[in-house]
Enzyme design. Structure first.
Site, short mmCIF file in Angstrom:
data_model
loop_
_atom_site.label_atom_id
_atom_site.label_comp_id
_atom_site.label_asym_id
_atom_site.label_seq_id
_atom_site.Cartn_x
_atom_site.Cartn_y
_atom_site.Cartn_z
N GLY A 179 -24.66 18.89 -30.93
CA GLY A 179 -25.90 18.33 -31.45
C GLY A 179 -25.67 16.91 -31.92
N LEU A 180 -26.72 16.24 -32.29
CA LEU A 180 -26.63 14.85 -32.75
C LEU A 180 -25.83 14.73 -34.03
CD1 LEU A 180 -30.35 13.80 -32.17
CD2 LEU A 180 -28.38 12.97 -30.87
N SER A 181 -25.34 13.53 -34.29
CA SER A 181 -24.72 13.25 -35.58
C SER A 181 -25.77 13.48 -36.67
CB SER A 181 -24.24 11.80 -35.62
OG SER A 181 -23.72 11.48 -36.89
N SER A 186 -21.23 20.65 -38.44
CA SER A 186 -20.06 20.99 -39.24
C SER A 186 -20.43 21.94 -40.38
CB SER A 186 -19.42 19.72 -39.80
OG SER A 186 -18.93 18.90 -38.77
N SER A 253 -20.22 16.11 -28.63
CA SER A 253 -20.03 16.42 -27.20
C SER A 253 -21.30 16.12 -26.42
CB SER A 253 -19.58 17.87 -27.00
OG SER A 253 -20.37 18.78 -27.71
#
Length: 342
Positions: A179-181, A186, A253
């Site tokens: 997924g996006l930052s 996390s 990714s």
């Protein structure tokens, strides 16, 4: 053998069935050769490549390599040089553009039968095919195998992945969070690991930022470096799964091709792609690390979602929407989808 009966000999172009004296596994892509003059077998080569696609070569990205009836997955390293066709001068290059001719090293995921193109055009010439579009992007000629490929052999061990998994009483898996930052990868992966830990599962969490402090500290954020980043993480995750662990990875990714590359490393059902679905505007509004602000100001180059693309999964195994779910709710949903874990 043919439809009309057996023949004493056959020539190129005829459709025949060969019956071997011994019952052996011989299928499409295999080569029958004279025992006293066999072709070579290798998985690493030097090659001349003629690039035929408008999209330039991406070093490290996996393409299909088709040589005769053999089709394997192959990656092309950064070119050693390109060739100026007007004066044959060798020029430095980091990639290959449309109509460029270059020399580069190629690595395949399994050994193939070949001969140098100078000796055999059939077993020395190949094409490269884009895995996503299925378009032919290049044609090439193999020069020779690289010596290091002939000196490395797989060492068999008596204790395999099944024994490791049985000892831990679980089925190994890779839970691949993408997924996006700022999407919450996390945070959610950490919640999932805590839940699995309470269920007495053996796990390990590989986080994108943590990996770049050690294993991948030499990589930047160019498209090529990002591909290498995921390749290395995929190899590490596979080794951990071979040890019987449930591996959680939290990486942007951004490219489908590399996520599919890691999936292809694993047995069927052991790679679980988890899409942490967060719209760009929501991820940017969170901006916990201040990265989007820097990217918008031009202080961060190649930032996903701003000046570098993100390719969302088309058919993720699990999808969580972090606008509608809290991290705890997303983690609970993921664990429920994974059950039973044994």
């Amino acid at each position: 053998v043919t439809f009309d009966g057996a023949l004493s000999e056959a020539v190129a172009g005829q459709s025949v069935t060969l019956c071997l004296t011994d019952e052996i596994d011989c299928s499409r892509g295999d080569v029958i050769a004279a025992a006293d003059n066999p072709p070579e077998v290798s998985d690493q080569f030097e090659s001349t490549i003629v690039w035929m696609a408008e999209e330039p070569l991406i070093p490290g990205r996996a393409y299909y390599l088709k040589l005769g009836t053999q089709t394997v997955s192959a990656t092309v390293q950064s070119p050693k040089f390109t060739i100026n066709v007007n004066n044959m001068e060798h020029m430095a290059a980091k990639t290959l553009e449309l109509n460029a001719i270059g020399v580069a090293e190629i690595l395949t995921d399994k050994p193939i039968v070949f001969e140098p193109y100078a000796n055999n055009h059939v077993l020395g010439g190949y094409i490269l095919i884009d895995k996503i579009t299925n378009a032919t992007v290049a044609a090439g000629m193999l020069h020779f195998s690289l010596r290091r490929a002939q000196n490395v052999h797989w060492q068999a061990t008596d204790i395999g992945r099944e024994a490791h998994a049985a000892l831990k009483n679980q089925k190994p898996k890779i839970l691949w969070f993408t997924g996006l930052s700022g999407s919450g990868k996390s945070t959610i992966a950490n919640e999932v690991e805590k839940t699995l830990n309470l269920l007495n599962r053996h796990t390990f969490l590989l986080d994108g930022d943590n990996i770049r402090h050690g294993l991948n500290k030499d990589l930047g954020f160019t498209e090529t470096d990002r591909i290498e980043n995921i390749r290395r993480v995929g190899e590490v995750a596979k080794l951990m799964a071979d040890a019987g662990l449930i591996v959680l990875t939290a990486f942007i990714s951004p490219f489908r091709a590399e996520r599919d590359m890691v999936r292809a490393m694993m047995p069927e059902g052991e790679f679980i792609e988890i899409f942490v679905d967060t719209p760009l505007e929501v991820a940017e509004a969170r901006d916990v690390k201040g990265l989007y602000k820097k990217a918008r100001a031009g202080q961060l180059k190649n930032f996903t979602g701003i000046d570098s693309p993100y390719e969302p999964p088309e058919n993720p195994d699990i999808c969580v929407n972090t606008v509608e779910m809290s991290p705890a709710e997303a983690a609970e949903h993921i664990v429920r989808q994974l059950m039973p874990l044994k």
